[in-house]
Design an enzyme around this catalytic site. Structure first.
Site, mmCIF file in Angstrom:
data_model
loop_
_atom_site.group_PDB
_atom_site.id
_atom_site.type_symbol
_atom_site.label_atom_id
_atom_site.label_comp_id
_atom_site.label_asym_id
_atom_site.label_seq_id
_atom_site.Cartn_x
_atom_site.Cartn_y
_atom_site.Cartn_z
ATOM 1 N N SER A 1 5.433 2.533 4.341
ATOM 2 C CA SER A 1 5.837 2.570 2.933
ATOM 3 C C SER A 1 5.044 3.618 2.184
ATOM 4 O O SER A 1 4.145 4.256 2.738
ATOM 5 C CB SER A 1 5.626 1.204 2.290
ATOM 6 O OG SER A 1 4.250 1.052 1.966
ATOM 7 N N LYS A 2 5.392 3.758 0.943
ATOM 8 C CA LYS A 2 4.733 4.730 0.053
ATOM 9 C C LYS A 2 3.222 4.570 0.024
ATOM 10 O O LYS A 2 2.520 5.504 -0.319
ATOM 11 C CB LYS A 2 5.241 4.520 -1.382
ATOM 12 C CG LYS A 2 6.529 5.240 -1.670
ATOM 13 C CD LYS A 2 6.787 5.229 -3.157
ATOM 14 C CE LYS A 2 8.205 4.814 -3.396
ATOM 15 N NZ LYS A 2 8.630 4.498 -4.673
ATOM 16 N N ARG A 3 2.754 3.387 0.325
ATOM 17 C CA ARG A 3 1.307 3.188 0.303
ATOM 18 C C ARG A 3 0.622 4.025 1.380
ATOM 19 O O ARG A 3 -0.541 4.363 1.261
ATOM 20 C CB ARG A 3 0.953 1.711 0.521
ATOM 21 C CG ARG A 3 1.136 0.847 -0.706
ATOM 22 C CD ARG A 3 0.765 -0.592 -0.416
ATOM 23 N NE ARG A 3 1.629 -1.162 0.627
ATOM 24 C CZ ARG A 3 1.219 -1.588 1.801
ATOM 25 N NH1 ARG A 3 -0.057 -1.542 2.105
ATOM 26 N NH2 ARG A 3 2.074 -2.079 2.680
ATOM 27 N N HIS A 4 1.369 4.340 2.458
ATOM 28 C CA HIS A 4 0.739 5.067 3.563
ATOM 29 C C HIS A 4 0.921 6.567 3.486
ATOM 30 O O HIS A 4 0.040 7.319 3.818
ATOM 31 C CB HIS A 4 1.317 4.582 4.900
ATOM 32 C CG HIS A 4 1.291 3.099 5.066
ATOM 33 N ND1 HIS A 4 2.421 2.319 4.959
ATOM 34 C CD2 HIS A 4 0.264 2.258 5.288
ATOM 35 C CE1 HIS A 4 2.095 1.055 5.140
ATOM 36 N NE2 HIS A 4 0.800 0.987 5.332
#
Ligand code: GLU
Ligand code: ZN
Length: 477
Positions: free
Chosen positions: A247-250
């Protein structure tokens, strides 16, 4: 029959990098088999779907160079390709399933089902609530809101042979009477996808393995409608570096972000194809080579972990190799990044001449634009630190003399220039670097650049001399 493949995005954002991988496998197979690649927009969730998102997805496809034979904008014999325009088709098939005893109207309200769920939880906190089939044999048709549910068989098992995961058997008893159509009349994914895959003559459904649990339900729908299911291939997942959902977190997960970073599209495809497919130890593939080599025999089940650094290296490799990114394509693709820097219309000849000097070093088109910037700005931007370190008044004065000496020089190629500058420096008892470093600042505004004499050739005689002559002004500024 020619293979017909499809990619079926739900347009609720951008093209996810994992979605691009799935699309790529379908596209490669279609291309390599002379088949058809269909784009179908699964936009029945009205709240989450938007036309902007469809546009963003199509743009990403165009940028990646994956063309579609049928679908939005191009149409085709199986139109419409937007599920929101196919509601009458779904309705007709659902009616057929109801009258054939394969589906039924369920009038249970959300409140009733929630209450049953709560009761079960109170009795057994771990139990999974399953719709108890309350309306399964109801014959009345009250004037109330309803969903349509599939009448799942209680006996037997649903089997299929997945091209990647092999033989998969699911006992039908594990299947609850799942919902086909919502109260507002919109079909749910399993129903719409199945009907469309059949009516669009899709021969092989290839999608990420997070859909593998939907496949038995879809096969039950095919059977209920008297249809032959297509083949299925489920693809391993592209996971985060830690092994959870990417996801965008990574990292950047939209294809668009990689374009904006200045990655070459073929480099993006090369990186993502390795999530599930390999050809020996080979790491770097051009797109046409992928089309030639791709086959299901070499698609494996192992999930892959996303690695930003590796991705960047693959992208860079594509930029370095002229056989993967030909000079003309490089020059074209770097233009938008020059434009971002205010260089809207760089001289085409200068650009083509300058690219070979930066492509060994620039890891992205964005870097390349930065490295090329000084060619297109008069005067070039000055790195004050480089000037303070490498160019003083005496050095600048020498560059003016050097310019006069070179003015009479006719042959303007790197070898001749190097010889001329060397001779000139030796006659003055100067080391070549004492001339070259100040000259680099005067010519490029920087301390690092492509080789000096190449820079002078690309700039041409007039601009090179003019920049050398302006050196004193740089010192006093
Ligand atoms: N719209 C579905 C998705 O985006 C398609 C899944 C499928 O390929 O069947 O996940
Ligand atoms: Zn019910």
């Amino acid at each position: 029959m020619k293979p017909r493949l499809r990619f079926a995005p739900s347009p609720s954002g951008y093209l996810h990098i994992g979605g691009a991988r799935t699309a790529l496998f379908n596209w490669l197979w279609a291309k390599s088999q002379g088949g058809v690649f269909v784009l179908r927009v699964e936009d029945t969730d009205q709240e989450r779907s938007s036309i902007e998102s469809v546009r963003a997805i199509l743009d990403a496809f165009r940028w990646l160079g994956m063309d579609w034979d049928e679908g939005p904008e191009v149409g085709g014999p199986y139109a419409p390709y937007f599920q929101s325009e196919r509601k009458a088709i779904y309705r007709e098939h659902v009616e057929r399933m109801i009258s054939g005893g394969h589906a039924y109207r369920c009038y249970c309200t959300k409140e009733e089902l929630d209450r049953q769920r709560e009761e079960l939880k109170a009795r057994n906190p771990k139990a999974q609530f399953v719709y108890p089939g309350t309306c399964r044999n109801r014959t009345d048709q009250p004037d109330l809101a309803y969903v349509v549910r599939f009448k799942s068989p209680h006996e037997g098992a649903t089997e299929f042979v997945d091209k990647v995961f092999g033989h998969i058997t699911t006992p039908n008893a594990a299947q609850q009477d799942f919902v086909l159509v919502r109260t507002d009349g919109y079909p749910l994914y399993n129903l719409a996808a199945t009907i469309d895959d059949h009516l669009m003559d899709i021969t092989l459904v290839a999608r990420a393995r997070d859909h593998i649990g939907n496949t038995p339900q879809q096969i039950l729908i095919y059977r209920a409608l008297g249809w032959q299911p297509p083949e299925f291939a489920h693809l391993p997942m592209m996971l985060s570096p830690k092994g959870d959902k990417l996801s965008k977190r990574h990292t950047a997960v939209s294809v668009q972000e990689y374009r904006d970073r200045g990655y070459p599209p073929a480099g993006v495809l090369n990186y993502i194809v390795r999530f599930g497919w390999s050809a020996g130890d080979q790491e770097i593939f051009g797109l046409s080579e992928l089309v030639q080599k791709f086959s299901w025999d070499h698609v494996n089940k192992s999930d892959g972990k996303f690695d930003d650094k590796k991705f960047a290296d693959v992208a860079f490799e594509h930029l370095k190799r002229p056989e993967l990114t030909p000079l003309e394509a490089y020059a074209e693709n770097v233009r938008p990044f020059l434009a971002e820097r205010g260089i809207a219309d760089p001289n085409a000849r200068t650009l083509l001449a300058a690219v070979p000097g930066v492509r060994e070093r620039a890891r992205t088109y964005k870097d390349a634009a930065s490295d090329l910037d000084f060619y297109f700005r008069e005067p070039p931007e000055l790195d004050v630190k480089a000037r303070d370190k490498l160019l003083d008044a005496a050095g600048a004065a020498r560059l003016v003399e050097l310019a006069s000496a070179l003015a009479g020089h006719e042959t303007w190629d790197a070898t001749a220039l190097e010889g001329a500058v060397r001779t000139w420096a030796e006659a003055r008892n100067l080391a070549i670097k004492d001339v070259a470093q100040p000259a680099r600042v005067a010519l490029t505004g920087r301390s690092a650049s492509p080789p000096l004499f190449e820079v002078m050739v690309v700039l041409g005689k007039d601009r090179s001399l003019a920049r050398l002559r302006r050196a004193p002004a740089l010192v006093s500024s």
